[in-house]
Design a protein around this motif. Structure first.
Motif, PDB file in Angstrom:
ATOM      1  N   THR A  36      -5.524 118.161  29.839  1.00 31.99           N
ATOM      2  CA  THR A  36      -5.610 119.235  30.819  1.00 31.99           C
ATOM      3  C   THR A  36      -4.200 119.493  31.332  1.00 31.99           C
ATOM      4  N   ALA A  37      -3.980 120.630  31.982  1.00 32.65           N
ATOM      5  CA  ALA A  37      -2.629 120.947  32.451  1.00 32.65           C
ATOM      6  C   ALA A  37      -2.681 121.813  33.701  1.00 32.65           C
ATOM      7  N   THR A  38      -1.735 121.582  34.594  1.00 32.72           N
ATOM      8  CA  THR A  38      -1.542 122.412  35.778  1.00 32.72           C
ATOM      9  C   THR A  38      -0.050 122.727  35.883  1.00 32.72           C
ATOM     10  N   ALA A  39       0.276 123.770  36.650  1.00 35.33           N
ATOM     11  CA  ALA A  39       1.685 124.186  36.705  1.00 35.33           C
ATOM     12  C   ALA A  39       2.093 124.633  38.100  1.00 35.33           C
ATOM     13  N   THR A  40       3.388 124.504  38.380  1.00 39.80           N
ATOM     14  CA  THR A  40       4.021 125.125  39.541  1.00 39.80           C
ATOM     15  C   THR A  40       5.075 126.079  38.995  1.00 39.80           C
ATOM     16  N   THR A  41       5.960 126.540  39.859  1.00 40.73           N
ATOM     17  CA  THR A  41       6.979 127.497  39.440  1.00 40.73           C
ATOM     18  C   THR A  41       7.840 126.983  38.296  1.00 40.73           C
ATOM     19  N   ASN A  42       8.155 125.682  38.307  1.00 43.35           N
ATOM     20  CA  ASN A  42       9.036 125.154  37.256  1.00 43.35           C
ATOM     21  C   ASN A  42       8.589 123.800  36.711  1.00 43.35           C
ATOM     22  N   THR A  43       7.333 123.420  36.938  1.00 44.18           N
ATOM     23  CA  THR A  43       6.830 122.168  36.375  1.00 44.18           C
ATOM     24  C   THR A  43       5.473 122.398  35.707  1.00 44.18           C
ATOM     25  N   ILE A  44       5.179 121.545  34.739  1.00 44.29           N
ATOM     26  CA  ILE A  44       3.854 121.484  34.125  1.00 44.29           C
ATOM     27  C   ILE A  44       3.446 120.025  34.071  1.00 44.29           C
ATOM     28  N   ASP A  45       2.268 119.703  34.589  1.00 42.38           N
ATOM     29  CA  ASP A  45       1.717 118.362  34.471  1.00 42.38           C
ATOM     30  C   ASP A  45       0.670 118.357  33.366  1.00 42.38           C
ATOM     31  N   VAL A  46       0.909 117.569  32.323  1.00 42.10           N
ATOM     32  CA  VAL A  46      -0.033 117.450  31.209  1.00 42.10           C
ATOM     33  C   VAL A  46      -0.698 116.085  31.290  1.00 42.10           C
ATOM     34  N   SER A  47      -2.020 116.057  31.408  1.00 47.62           N
ATOM     35  CA  SER A  47      -2.770 114.806  31.502  1.00 47.62           C
ATOM     36  C   SER A  47      -3.544 114.576  30.215  1.00 47.62           C
ATOM     37  N   LEU A  48      -3.288 113.435  29.577  1.00 49.88           N
ATOM     38  CA  LEU A  48      -3.912 113.099  28.296  1.00 49.88           C
ATOM     39  C   LEU A  48      -5.091 112.165  28.499  1.00 49.88           C
ATOM     40  N   THR A  49      -6.142 112.362  27.697  1.00 52.37           N
ATOM     41  CA  THR A  49      -7.316 111.495  27.739  1.00 52.37           C
ATOM     42  C   THR A  49      -7.719 111.077  26.336  1.00 52.37           C
ATOM     43  N   ILE A  50      -8.416 109.956  26.242  1.00 57.62           N
ATOM     44  CA  ILE A  50      -8.977 109.498  24.977  1.00 57.62           C
ATOM     45  C   ILE A  50     -10.444 109.140  25.219  1.00 57.62           C
ATOM     46  N   THR A  51     -11.322 109.589  24.321  1.00 58.37           N
ATOM     47  CA  THR A  51     -12.757 109.354  24.444  1.00 58.37           C
ATOM     48  C   THR A  51     -13.269 108.681  23.178  1.00 58.37           C
ATOM     49  N   ALA A  52     -14.086 107.643  23.337  1.00 53.16           N
ATOM     50  CA  ALA A  52     -14.681 106.955  22.189  1.00 53.16           C
ATOM     51  C   ALA A  52     -15.882 107.750  21.694  1.00 53.16           C
ATOM     52  N   THR A  53     -15.950 107.976  20.382  1.00 55.79           N
ATOM     53  CA  THR A  53     -17.037 108.772  19.812  1.00 55.79           C
ATOM     54  C   THR A  53     -17.920 107.995  18.845  1.00 55.79           C
ATOM     55  N   ASN A  54     -17.488 106.820  18.410  1.00 52.73           N
ATOM     56  CA  ASN A  54     -18.295 106.027  17.486  1.00 52.73           C
ATOM     57  C   ASN A  54     -19.511 105.448  18.216  1.00 52.73           C
ATOM     58  N   PRO A  55     -20.721 105.643  17.697  1.00 46.14           N
ATOM     59  CA  PRO A  55     -21.922 105.112  18.369  1.00 46.14           C
ATOM     60  C   PRO A  55     -21.876 103.608  18.580  1.00 46.14           C
ATOM     61  N   SER A  56     -21.124 102.892  17.732  1.00 44.25           N
ATOM     62  CA  SER A  56     -21.036 101.436  17.859  1.00 44.25           C
ATOM     63  C   SER A  56     -19.965 100.993  18.843  1.00 44.25           C
ATOM     64  N   GLY A  57     -19.191 101.957  19.376  1.00 44.98           N
ATOM     65  CA  GLY A  57     -18.091 101.634  20.255  1.00 44.98           C
ATOM     66  C   GLY A  57     -16.849 101.240  19.464  1.00 44.98           C
ATOM     67  N   VAL A  58     -15.702 101.248  20.131  1.00 45.40           N
ATOM     68  CA  VAL A  58     -14.425 100.895  19.511  1.00 45.40           C
ATOM     69  C   VAL A  58     -13.568 100.157  20.534  1.00 45.40           C
ATOM     70  N   ARG A  59     -12.529  99.521  20.034  1.00 52.36           N
ATOM     71  CA  ARG A  59     -11.563  98.837  20.900  1.00 52.36           C
ATOM     72  C   ARG A  59     -10.238  99.586  20.792  1.00 52.36           C
ATOM     73  N   PHE A  60      -9.817 100.199  21.883  1.00 53.47           N
ATOM     74  CA  PHE A  60      -8.619 101.029  21.896  1.00 53.47           C
ATOM     75  C   PHE A  60      -7.375 100.157  21.839  1.00 53.47           C
ATOM     76  N   GLY A  61      -6.416 100.552  20.951  1.00 53.83           N
ATOM     77  CA  GLY A  61      -5.230  99.734  20.762  1.00 53.83           C
ATOM     78  C   GLY A  61      -3.914 100.482  20.842  1.00 53.83           C
ATOM     79  N   GLY A  62      -3.920 101.707  21.398  1.00 55.11           N
ATOM     80  CA  GLY A  62      -2.659 102.422  21.575  1.00 55.11           C
ATOM     81  C   GLY A  62      -2.678 103.798  20.930  1.00 55.11           C
ATOM     82  N   PHE A  63      -1.614 104.568  21.181  1.00 57.36           N
ATOM     83  CA  PHE A  63      -1.576 105.941  20.680  1.00 57.36           C
ATOM     84  C   PHE A  63      -0.149 106.450  20.579  1.00 57.36           C
TER      85      PHE A  63
END
Length: 289
Positions: A36-63
């Motif tokens: 997602t992202a929001t902005a001011t006159t001279n800045t942009i904040d970008v927020s990153l997310t990660i979602t698990a989609t495997n029905p068995s679950g997963v173990r997150f190890g970096g990106f």
């Protein structure tokens, strides 16, 4: 000894197979990365997310990822990027924040930030973690009315950082597997929320300065069709756009109170630009039903 080694290899292979294919017998996507992202006159904040989609679950190890943007927004300025402290999920406290690279025009490069299997984070299907917010700061104001058109790198290109997620089987510390939009072959393990073909539209500068937000009201939001707007200055023009910035509806009311109707449009999120003689503002309106 040979039988022991063979047995160990077979078990590791089975674990990797189950991680990639789940228990349904069909290949599974492991993760979805979005922003997602929001902005001011001279800045942009970008927020990153990660979602698990495997029905068995997963173990997150970096990106790693590359956040692409429209260079037309720079307006002759130079950008810098910094991680916003405390913006990661608490579960990711062991995930080191890598140095951000802005040398490539049009891309914010976030190199690999890895967790060992021991420090990995188990994610049941549907679990979402915040990977962090990154603040892009320009030395001048963004180009008036420009669209940042943000998207995550989805192919491997020289000089750019591709989107990648490291993972492990749920509840285990090995084996480690890397997922991208093209790996594993035939069943990519990573889906991206925004790509070059479908970027995140973020219109900049409009209404950031000078607009009297305390005397601006609009409702309802979400709406089934009708939206009411009131402002202290006369509203000269209302423009309804989709998230790509394409104009769908225009009216010129010249009133302090305005009503417009989205009934004819499909359910979605729309950008609505409100103009007066002196300033402009863009709001987001959700149309439901």
């Amino acid at each position: 000894m040979k039988n022991l080694i063979k047995s160990t290899l077979c078990k590791s292979g089975l674990i990797l197979f189950l991680l990639m294919f789940g228990f349904s017998g069909k290949a599974q996507t492991q993760y979805t990365m979005s922003m997602t992202a929001t902005a001011t006159t001279n800045t942009i904040d970008v927020s990153l997310t990660i979602t698990a989609t495997n029905p068995s679950g997963v173990r997150f190890g970096g990106f790693s990822t590359g956040i692409n943007y429209n260079t037309a927004i720079l307006n002759g300025g130079t950008i810098s990027v910094a991680y916003v402290p405390g913006s990661k999920s608490q579960e990711l406290s062991n995930l080191n924040t890598a140095a951000v690279n802005t040398a490539t025009a049009g891309q914010i490069r976030l190199p690999i930030q890895a967790l060992t299997g021991t420090n990995g984070v188990d994610m049941a299907q549907g679990t979402t973690l915040n990977l962090g917010t990154y603040r892009i700061t320009n030395t001048v104001a963004w180009a008036e009315g420009s669209d940042a058109a943000l998207w995550l790198q989805n192919v491997l290109v020289s000089g750019k950082t591709n989107s990648l997620v490291n993972g492990y089987p749920f509840g285990l510390t090995t084996p480690a597997v890397s997922y991208t939009t093209t790996l594993p072959a035939g069943s990519p393990g990573l889906i991206l929320g925004y790509t070059q073909a479908s970027p995140l539209s973020l219109l900049l500068s409009l209404g950031v300065d000078g607009f009297d937000d305390e005397n601006f009201k609009f409702s309802p939001n979400p709406t089934s069709g009708i939206v009411n707007i009131a402002y202290s200055n006369q509203i000269t023009k209302v423009t309804v756009m989709n998230l790509l910035g394409q104009t769908l509806m225009v009216s010129e009311p010249n009133e302090l109170q305005v009503t417009f109707d989205l009934t004819s449009l499909p359910s979605s999120t729309y950008l609505v630009r409100i103009d007066t003689d002196k300033e402009s503002k863009i709001i987001r309106v959700i149309k439901k039903g």
